[in-house]
Scaffold this motif. Sequence first.
Motif, PDB file in Angstrom:
ATOM      1  N   LEU A 145       8.845  -2.750   5.360  1.00 40.16           N
ATOM      2  CA  LEU A 145       9.664  -3.842   4.643  1.00 40.16           C
ATOM      3  C   LEU A 145      10.655  -4.161   6.419  1.00 40.16           C
ATOM      4  O   LEU A 145      11.052  -5.654   5.461  1.00 40.16           O
ATOM      5  CB  LEU A 145      10.584  -2.751   4.074  1.00 40.16           C
ATOM      6  CG  LEU A 145      10.131  -3.197   2.659  1.00 40.16           C
ATOM      7  CD1 LEU A 145      11.182  -2.884   1.285  1.00 40.16           C
ATOM      8  CD2 LEU A 145       8.853  -4.277   1.771  1.00 40.16           C
ATOM      9  N   GLU A 146      11.342  -3.685   7.176  1.00 35.44           N
ATOM     10  CA  GLU A 146      12.051  -4.519   8.036  1.00 35.44           C
ATOM     11  C   GLU A 146      11.059  -5.013   8.936  1.00 35.44           C
ATOM     12  O   GLU A 146      11.555  -6.375   9.665  1.00 35.44           O
ATOM     13  CB  GLU A 146      12.705  -2.891   8.880  1.00 35.44           C
ATOM     14  CG  GLU A 146      14.377  -2.368   8.291  1.00 35.44           C
ATOM     15  CD  GLU A 146      14.376  -1.444   8.491  1.00 35.44           C
ATOM     16  OE1 GLU A 146      14.028  -0.650   9.885  1.00 35.44           O
ATOM     17  OE2 GLU A 146      15.742  -0.739   7.916  1.00 35.44           O
TER      18      GLU A 146
ATOM     19  N   THR B 152       6.751  18.379  -2.267  1.00 42.02           N
ATOM     20  CA  THR B 152       6.298  17.178  -2.633  1.00 42.02           C
ATOM     21  C   THR B 152       7.419  16.203  -2.766  1.00 42.02           C
ATOM     22  O   THR B 152       7.402  15.362  -2.228  1.00 42.02           O
ATOM     23  CB  THR B 152       6.557  17.069  -4.206  1.00 42.02           C
ATOM     24  OG1 THR B 152       5.696  18.746  -4.397  1.00 42.02           O
ATOM     25  CG2 THR B 152       6.956  16.268  -4.818  1.00 42.02           C
ATOM     26  N   LEU B 153       9.015  16.796  -2.213  1.00 43.72           N
ATOM     27  CA  LEU B 153      10.409  16.419  -1.407  1.00 43.72           C
ATOM     28  C   LEU B 153      10.014  15.900   0.169  1.00 43.72           C
ATOM     29  O   LEU B 153      10.418  14.792  -0.178  1.00 43.72           O
ATOM     30  CB  LEU B 153      11.051  17.471  -1.707  1.00 43.72           C
ATOM     31  CG  LEU B 153      12.585  16.779  -1.132  1.00 43.72           C
ATOM     32  CD1 LEU B 153      13.285  15.251  -2.232  1.00 43.72           C
ATOM     33  CD2 LEU B 153      13.425  17.822  -0.482  1.00 43.72           C
ATOM     34  N   ALA B 154       9.573  16.596   0.302  1.00 38.03           N
ATOM     35  CA  ALA B 154       9.073  15.249   1.826  1.00 38.03           C
ATOM     36  C   ALA B 154       7.961  14.830   1.438  1.00 38.03           C
ATOM     37  O   ALA B 154       8.109  13.509   2.790  1.00 38.03           O
ATOM     38  CB  ALA B 154       8.329  17.079   3.046  1.00 38.03           C
ATOM     39  N   LEU B 155       6.501  14.539   1.088  1.00 33.98           N
ATOM     40  CA  LEU B 155       5.929  13.204   0.936  1.00 33.98           C
ATOM     41  C   LEU B 155       6.396  12.608   0.671  1.00 33.98           C
ATOM     42  O   LEU B 155       6.675  10.841   0.906  1.00 33.98           O
ATOM     43  CB  LEU B 155       5.074  14.450  -0.177  1.00 33.98           C
ATOM     44  CG  LEU B 155       3.533  13.156   0.103  1.00 33.98           C
ATOM     45  CD1 LEU B 155       3.327  12.702   0.930  1.00 33.98           C
ATOM     46  CD2 LEU B 155       2.561  13.670  -1.466  1.00 33.98           C
ATOM     47  N   ASN B 156       7.605  12.623  -0.635  1.00 32.63           N
ATOM     48  CA  ASN B 156       8.395  11.130  -1.367  1.00 32.63           C
ATOM     49  C   ASN B 156       9.444  10.593   0.065  1.00 32.63           C
ATOM     50  O   ASN B 156       9.280   9.459   0.392  1.00 32.63           O
ATOM     51  CB  ASN B 156       8.871  11.582  -2.665  1.00 32.63           C
ATOM     52  CG  ASN B 156       8.260  12.117  -3.699  1.00 32.63           C
ATOM     53  OD1 ASN B 156       8.068  10.637  -4.257  1.00 32.63           O
ATOM     54  ND2 ASN B 156       7.845  12.711  -3.882  1.00 32.63           N
ATOM     55  N   LEU B 157       9.858  11.701   0.218  1.00 34.57           N
ATOM     56  CA  LEU B 157      11.252  11.182   1.159  1.00 34.57           C
ATOM     57  C   LEU B 157       9.925  10.731   2.818  1.00 34.57           C
ATOM     58  O   LEU B 157      10.830   9.122   3.183  1.00 34.57           O
ATOM     59  CB  LEU B 157      11.817  12.250   1.818  1.00 34.57           C
ATOM     60  CG  LEU B 157      13.023  13.132   1.220  1.00 34.57           C
ATOM     61  CD1 LEU B 157      13.685  14.223   1.607  1.00 34.57           C
ATOM     62  CD2 LEU B 157      13.750  11.892   0.622  1.00 34.57           C
ATOM     63  N   ALA B 158       9.050  10.893   3.132  1.00 31.28           N
ATOM     64  CA  ALA B 158       8.181  10.101   3.848  1.00 31.28           C
ATOM     65  C   ALA B 158       7.980   9.350   3.397  1.00 31.28           C
ATOM     66  O   ALA B 158       7.672   7.774   4.473  1.00 31.28           O
ATOM     67  CB  ALA B 158       7.203  11.638   4.973  1.00 31.28           C
TER      68      ALA B 158
ATOM     69  N   THR C 267       0.781  -1.159  -0.027  1.00 27.25           N
ATOM     70  CA  THR C 267       0.078  -0.198  -0.160  1.00 27.25           C
ATOM     71  C   THR C 267       0.417   1.647   0.197  1.00 27.25           C
ATOM     72  O   THR C 267       0.615   2.209  -1.137  1.00 27.25           O
ATOM     73  CB  THR C 267      -0.737  -0.157   1.482  1.00 27.25           C
ATOM     74  OG1 THR C 267      -1.713  -0.928   1.421  1.00 27.25           O
ATOM     75  CG2 THR C 267      -2.041   1.372   1.388  1.00 27.25           C
ATOM     76  N   VAL C 268       1.832   0.920   1.148  1.00 29.91           N
ATOM     77  CA  VAL C 268       2.778   2.381   1.185  1.00 29.91           C
ATOM     78  C   VAL C 268       3.845   2.801  -0.201  1.00 29.91           C
ATOM     79  O   VAL C 268       3.339   3.741  -1.179  1.00 29.91           O
ATOM     80  CB  VAL C 268       3.561   1.941   2.484  1.00 29.91           C
ATOM     81  CG1 VAL C 268       4.694   3.609   2.372  1.00 29.91           C
ATOM     82  CG2 VAL C 268       2.642   2.797   3.663  1.00 29.91           C
ATOM     83  N   VAL C 269       3.672   1.836  -0.730  1.00 24.38           N
ATOM     84  CA  VAL C 269       4.956   1.834  -2.374  1.00 24.38           C
ATOM     85  C   VAL C 269       3.841   2.023  -3.103  1.00 24.38           C
ATOM     86  O   VAL C 269       4.703   3.139  -4.415  1.00 24.38           O
ATOM     87  CB  VAL C 269       5.517   0.903  -2.388  1.00 24.38           C
ATOM     88  CG1 VAL C 269       5.001  -0.680  -3.083  1.00 24.38           C
ATOM     89  CG2 VAL C 269       6.810   0.883  -3.536  1.00 24.38           C
TER      90      VAL C 269
ATOM     91  N   SER D 239       9.073   7.161   1.158  1.00 30.52           N
ATOM     92  CA  SER D 239       9.884   5.645   1.473  1.00 30.52           C
ATOM     93  C   SER D 239      10.362   5.489   2.881  1.00 30.52           C
ATOM     94  O   SER D 239      10.621   4.695   2.480  1.00 30.52           O
ATOM     95  CB  SER D 239      11.668   6.768   0.349  1.00 30.52           C
ATOM     96  OG  SER D 239      11.941   5.525   0.512  1.00 30.52           O
ATOM     97  N   PHE D 240      10.924   6.415   3.719  1.00 31.60           N
ATOM     98  CA  PHE D 240      10.751   5.518   4.748  1.00 31.60           C
ATOM     99  C   PHE D 240      10.169   4.999   4.896  1.00 31.60           C
ATOM    100  O   PHE D 240      10.499   3.968   5.912  1.00 31.60           O
ATOM    101  CB  PHE D 240      12.263   6.692   5.481  1.00 31.60           C
ATOM    102  CG  PHE D 240      12.946   7.769   5.536  1.00 31.60           C
ATOM    103  CD1 PHE D 240      14.327   6.639   5.589  1.00 31.60           C
ATOM    104  CD2 PHE D 240      13.384   8.936   4.406  1.00 31.60           C
ATOM    105  CE1 PHE D 240      15.577   7.466   5.208  1.00 31.60           C
ATOM    106  CE2 PHE D 240      14.668   9.126   4.053  1.00 31.60           C
ATOM    107  CZ  PHE D 240      15.321   8.560   4.214  1.00 31.60           C
ATOM    108  N   TRP D 241       8.792   5.216   5.330  1.00 31.24           N
ATOM    109  CA  TRP D 241       7.511   5.045   6.130  1.00 31.24           C
ATOM    110  C   TRP D 241       7.228   3.873   5.453  1.00 31.24           C
ATOM    111  O   TRP D 241       7.741   2.199   5.826  1.00 31.24           O
ATOM    112  CB  TRP D 241       6.461   5.411   5.981  1.00 31.24           C
ATOM    113  CG  TRP D 241       5.531   4.243   6.725  1.00 31.24           C
ATOM    114  CD1 TRP D 241       4.769   4.041   7.439  1.00 31.24           C
ATOM    115  CD2 TRP D 241       4.273   4.824   5.826  1.00 31.24           C
ATOM    116  NE1 TRP D 241       4.258   3.391   8.412  1.00 31.24           N
ATOM    117  CE2 TRP D 241       3.446   4.627   7.116  1.00 31.24           C
ATOM    118  CE3 TRP D 241       3.522   6.188   5.059  1.00 31.24           C
ATOM    119  CZ2 TRP D 241       1.713   4.102   7.116  1.00 31.24           C
ATOM    120  CZ3 TRP D 241       2.166   6.212   5.633  1.00 31.24           C
ATOM    121  CH2 TRP D 241       1.177   4.476   6.321  1.00 31.24           C
ATOM    122  N   ASP D 242       7.963   3.461   3.534  1.00 34.06           N
ATOM    123  CA  ASP D 242       7.893   1.811   3.342  1.00 34.06           C
ATOM    124  C   ASP D 242       9.239   1.006   3.698  1.00 34.06           C
ATOM    125  O   ASP D 242       8.639  -0.712   3.846  1.00 34.06           O
ATOM    126  CB  ASP D 242       7.577   1.755   2.047  1.00 34.06           C
ATOM    127  CG  ASP D 242       7.377   1.055   0.685  1.00 34.06           C
ATOM    128  OD1 ASP D 242       6.833  -0.228   1.093  1.00 34.06           O
ATOM    129  OD2 ASP D 242       8.538   0.289   0.471  1.00 34.06           O
TER     130      ASP D 242
END
Length: 185
Positions: free
Chosen positions: A137-138, A122-128, A78-80, A130-133
């Motif tokens: 996974l971890e 947009t940058l902050a949304l993409n980074l957040a 979902t997140v990805v 990505s790190f959440w995804d």
Amino acid sequence: MEATETQKPWFYESGGQRKGGFSEQEMISLITSGEITRGAVVWRNGLSDWTKLETTELAAHLDKTAPPPLSGEHVNNTVVWVLAFAPLIGLIFESIVAGMVYNGSEYRIEQALSSAEFWYITLALNLALSFWDEKRLEQSGIDTSKFKGMTWLIPVYLYQRAKALKHNPAYFIVWLVCFALMLTV
């Protein structure tokens, strides 16, 4: 260290480097201390190639209470997929912020969007995302060490993620298309 066939020295990979040779008892100590975990790649005399720890006789020493990582087909994506559309979602958020800042002045909002005045949203949304995804996974037990340092580089992260989980790279391609569309605004 010169080893005989009966000693069967073990080696393992860590950070792209070969570590070893270790006796079987030393390897067991490394496993029980958590230095070597499920998914580690090992080799010893008699093995034709590097192999996953859990497919060797050392697997008996892995913590049996910890389940193996989820396979790619069982990972929640979902997140990805939200991340795949994040360039366009970010543009919508930029429009909303511009509308609030410039009190609905269409000309000023359009000018702010065309000059990318609020690009950092947009940058902050993409980074957040990505790190959440990566954190998700971890939690699925997937070794994300190969992504470290790439999570902030979104398209590289998406490509590596698809490859590591044996997924179709569709979310990577969607992100590229959305990013290209965002640039045309």
